[in-house]
Design an enzyme around this catalytic site. Structure first.
Site, mmCIF file in Angstrom:
data_model
loop_
_atom_site.group_PDB
_atom_site.id
_atom_site.type_symbol
_atom_site.label_atom_id
_atom_site.label_comp_id
_atom_site.label_asym_id
_atom_site.label_seq_id
_atom_site.Cartn_x
_atom_site.Cartn_y
_atom_site.Cartn_z
ATOM 1 N N ASN A 1 11.647 49.071 5.120
ATOM 2 C CA ASN A 1 11.716 49.732 6.436
ATOM 3 C C ASN A 1 10.719 50.874 6.618
ATOM 4 O O ASN A 1 10.337 51.192 7.731
ATOM 5 C CB ASN A 1 13.148 50.191 6.746
ATOM 6 C CG ASN A 1 13.668 51.208 5.767
ATOM 7 O OD1 ASN A 1 13.213 51.277 4.619
ATOM 8 N ND2 ASN A 1 14.618 52.006 6.190
ATOM 9 N N GLU B 1 17.217 56.230 -4.347
ATOM 10 C CA GLU B 1 17.548 56.620 -2.966
ATOM 11 C C GLU B 1 18.048 55.360 -2.279
ATOM 12 O O GLU B 1 17.278 54.419 -2.075
ATOM 13 C CB GLU B 1 16.309 57.173 -2.238
ATOM 14 C CG GLU B 1 15.736 58.452 -2.837
ATOM 15 C CD GLU B 1 16.615 59.679 -2.659
ATOM 16 O OE1 GLU B 1 17.702 59.580 -2.050
ATOM 17 O OE2 GLU B 1 16.211 60.745 -3.151
ATOM 18 N N CYS C 1 17.851 54.226 6.619
ATOM 19 C CA CYS C 1 18.937 54.639 5.729
ATOM 20 C C CYS C 1 19.752 55.749 6.366
ATOM 21 O O CYS C 1 20.977 55.805 6.218
ATOM 22 C CB CYS C 1 18.386 55.088 4.380
ATOM 23 S SG CYS C 1 17.202 56.422 4.493
HETATM 24 P P1 NAP Z 1 16.303 45.970 -1.242
HETATM 25 O O1 NAP Z 1 16.580 44.570 -0.867
HETATM 26 O O2 NAP Z 1 17.182 46.623 -2.228
HETATM 27 O O3 NAP Z 1 14.772 45.980 -1.760
HETATM 28 C C1 NAP Z 1 14.140 47.188 -2.104
HETATM 29 C C2 NAP Z 1 13.035 46.908 -3.101
HETATM 30 O O4 NAP Z 1 13.586 46.460 -4.324
HETATM 31 C C3 NAP Z 1 12.055 45.810 -2.671
HETATM 32 O O5 NAP Z 1 10.764 46.198 -3.049
HETATM 33 C C4 NAP Z 1 12.535 44.612 -3.481
HETATM 34 O O6 NAP Z 1 11.529 43.651 -3.684
HETATM 35 C C5 NAP Z 1 12.890 45.308 -4.767
HETATM 36 N N1 NAP Z 1 13.774 44.559 -5.671
HETATM 37 C C6 NAP Z 1 14.659 43.597 -5.395
HETATM 38 N N2 NAP Z 1 15.277 43.185 -6.528
HETATM 39 C C7 NAP Z 1 14.760 43.912 -7.541
HETATM 40 C C8 NAP Z 1 14.974 43.970 -8.954
HETATM 41 N N3 NAP Z 1 15.847 43.184 -9.581
HETATM 42 N N4 NAP Z 1 14.270 44.847 -9.678
HETATM 43 C C9 NAP Z 1 13.373 45.665 -9.105
HETATM 44 N N5 NAP Z 1 13.108 45.661 -7.768
HETATM 45 C C10 NAP Z 1 13.804 44.807 -7.006
HETATM 46 O O7 NAP Z 1 16.299 46.921 0.043
HETATM 47 P P2 NAP Z 1 15.604 46.662 1.457
HETATM 48 O O8 NAP Z 1 16.376 45.620 2.194
HETATM 49 O O9 NAP Z 1 14.134 46.494 1.303
HETATM 50 O O10 NAP Z 1 15.818 48.085 2.159
HETATM 51 C C11 NAP Z 1 16.943 48.404 2.915
HETATM 52 C C12 NAP Z 1 17.889 49.291 2.138
HETATM 53 O O11 NAP Z 1 17.198 50.430 1.653
HETATM 54 C C13 NAP Z 1 19.033 49.831 2.984
HETATM 55 O O12 NAP Z 1 20.225 49.769 2.252
HETATM 56 C C14 NAP Z 1 18.638 51.288 3.223
HETATM 57 O O13 NAP Z 1 19.729 52.139 3.492
HETATM 58 C C15 NAP Z 1 17.934 51.609 1.955
HETATM 59 N N6 NAP Z 1 17.021 52.730 2.145
HETATM 60 C C16 NAP Z 1 17.330 53.914 1.566
HETATM 61 C C17 NAP Z 1 16.518 55.020 1.786
HETATM 62 C C18 NAP Z 1 16.829 56.346 1.161
HETATM 63 O O14 NAP Z 1 15.915 57.138 1.028
HETATM 64 N N7 NAP Z 1 18.073 56.616 0.774
HETATM 65 C C19 NAP Z 1 15.386 54.907 2.587
HETATM 66 C C20 NAP Z 1 15.096 53.667 3.158
HETATM 67 C C21 NAP Z 1 15.922 52.574 2.927
HETATM 68 P P3 NAP Z 1 11.470 42.315 -2.746
HETATM 69 O O15 NAP Z 1 11.168 42.816 -1.371
HETATM 70 O O16 NAP Z 1 10.372 41.539 -3.344
HETATM 71 O O17 NAP Z 1 12.796 41.682 -2.841
#
Ligand code: NAP
Length: 504
Positions: free
Chosen positions: A171, A267, A301
């Protein structure tokens, strides 16, 4: 798209047309696996480009290169590293329109927001360079502890951790990756970035930017590939000294269970609640709620994800929020519509499931519950009760529940029952009461009379419970990516000065 990319000098080195390579040792390469990941525009399903699906062997090479170049980067002075970050910031500003355009295409973010994400990142680089130059250590005499004298003294300063693995979410693919890269480099670490697959193209440009700014080959590297395929290998690699991760709580919890004994910064997701008291300024509150809940279609988030209004203002507030929500623009991210596509059709199905569950359990639909392609209309649901999924789950889409509450105490209880603890909000004119409620909320940050949000970037940013581990924010990130090094000096008798105490 290609016209925009061609405005960026030298971008041909990183791609064949719209097929992007990965970046290691200062060179752009194709994966020997021959596999690529196709990135589709979530708005119209057109192919935006492809990125390499790197193999485990390539992941190993990238990490090894980063390790080998630690010394070379550590030899640069802090001032040199700061100057490089400043140059990188300047390039980001120059290329912001083109980079923002690429991001808009790959993740469906409104064009203006995508461009401002690039400029925000350039400002973050500048601020990180400035903060990095302010790092200090301390010296302590031993004589404060029983049995020790001034002959023992410690000098403490901070040293880089080593190779930092930076993994960000879709995002904010540029800013959230940049908010890890800048402190990591400033502190003297080398870096491996694994960008989100959907959103991989814009962060690849960090390779061009940092090389042009003067980062030597091998100090900064980017590997692309599915997290589900190479993620575990990357985070568990013995040469990775720290993992800085932003993404979902599900992935974060998985990483916490497999990473092993190395620093981990997480995060993660949130379910930020807005508590609205009877004396709140309702215009201000409704504006904050609507912009907080629906910017980038709720895919943030820190989006406002629950509203807990008190009885005296609930009807009026809900009416105002509805009126403002109905005025939101819906459609093409290139035309800056506030509500655009969600990142995938699976995500739309998930959000629809939350709506259906709430309506089945007698939630009152105020507007929305309509879908075209990946666009979901902003949806407000009143009379949400705590047996509904939407009271607890993070939708990551444009849906906002109202859980009517009877007292500040009840609102605190519902806020704290969440598995998440990212931010909370209190809207009131009674700052004394707000302060007392704020102290009760189990979250990283409480916003008083403002929407939940991450910035400004020098504030500490953190989540409790399932929302994270550790703290980001410019100086906090530098601290997280360094460790104290202590040198203890033991002075001997031979250098003692002979002093006569005047009281002897
Ligand atoms: P996600 O599905 O958890 O993916 C995040 C990252 O992790 C991607 O680069 C993904 O790669 C990678 N990933 C997936 N499986 C992994 C593994 N086993 N080992 C290492 N890396 C792995 O999250 P998203 O859908 O992109 O983002 C949305 C989420 O992020 C929401 O829950 C949001 O609240 C949270 N978020 C939190 C913050 C904060 O600062 N607290 C800020 C922004 C977003 P791939 O894309 O290749 O799968």
């Amino acid at each position: 798209m290609i016209d925009e990319i061609e405005k960026i000098p030298n971008s041909l080195v990183m791609r064949d047309e719209l097929n992007f390579k990965y970046y290691v040792s200062g060179t752009w390469k194709k994966s020997s696996s021959g596999n690529t990941i196709i990135i589709k525009n979530p708005f119209n399903d057109e192919t935006v480009g492809t990125v390499q699906a790197c193999s485990i062997e390539e992941a190993d090479q990238v990490i090894t290169v980063a390790k080998e170049n630690l010394e070379c980067w550590g030899d640069k002075t802090q001032r040199e590293r700061a100057d490089i970050l400043m140059k990188a910031a300047k390039l980001m500003k120059e290329w912001a329109n083109s980079l923002g355009y690429v991001m808009m295409k790959e993740i469906g973010k409104p064009l203006k927001s995508a461009i401002s994400e690039i400029t925000r990142t350039s400002e973050l680089f500048e601020a990180t360079a400035e903060a990095g130059l302010q790092q200090e250590g301390e010296a302590i005499y031993g004589d404060a502890f029983k049995g020790f004298s001034k002959d023992k003294m410690s000098m403490t300063y901070r040293v880089p951790l080593g190779v930092i693995l930076c993994i960000g979410p879709f995002n904010y693919p540029f800013n959230l990756t940049g908010s890890k890269i800048a402190p990591a480099l400033m502190a003297g670490n080398t870096v491996v970035v694994k960008p989100p697959s959907q959103g991989a193209i814009s962060p690849l440009f960090f390779g061009l930017i940092l090389e042009k700014a003067g980062v030597p080959p091998g100090v900064f590297n980017i590997i692309t590939g599915k997290g589900s395929e190479i993620g575990d290998y990357l985070v568990q690699h013995p040469l990775i000294n720290m993992v800085s991760f932003t993404g979902s709580s599900k992935t974060g919890q998985h990483l916490a269970s497999v990473v092993g004994m190395k620093p981990l910064l997480l995060e993660l997701g949130g379910k930020d609640a807005a508590i609205v008291l009877n004396d709140a300024n309702l215009e201000l509150t409704a504006d904050a709620i609507v912009s907080g809940a629906f910017s980038y279609s709720g895919q943030r988030c820190t989006a406002v994800k629950r509203v807990l209004p008190m009885p005296g203002i609930a009807d009026k507030l809900i009416e105002l929020v509805k009126k403002k929500t109905m005025n939101l623009s819906i459609g093409d991210p290139e035309k800056n519509a506030t509500i655009g596509p969600l990142i995938s059709s699976e995500q739309c199905d998930f959000v629809q499931g939350l709506i259906d569950d709430a309506l089945k359990k007698d939630g009152t639909l105020l507007c929305g519950n309509k879908r075209e392609g990946n666009i979901m209309w902003p949806t407000l649901i009143d009379n949400v009760t705590t047996d509904m999924r939407i009271a607890w789950e993070e939708p990551f889409g444009p849906i906002l529940p109202f859980i009517r509450t009877h007292s500040a105490e009840e609102a605190i209880e519902i806020s704290n029952k969440s598995e998440y603890g990212l931010q909370g909000m209190i809207f009131t004119e009674n700052i004394d009461l707000a302060f007392n409620i704020a102290q009760e909320l189990e979250v990283g940050t409480v916003q008083i009379n403002g929407k939940s949000e991450r910035g400004p970037d020098h504030f500490p940013f953190l989540g409790t419970k399932s929302s994270g581990l550790g703290t980001q924010g410019i100086k906090y990130s530098i601290e997280a990516m360094t460790r104290p090094k202590v040198i203890a000096l033991n002075l001997s008798e031979k250098g003692k000065l002979v002093k006569l105490c005047k009281y002897d």
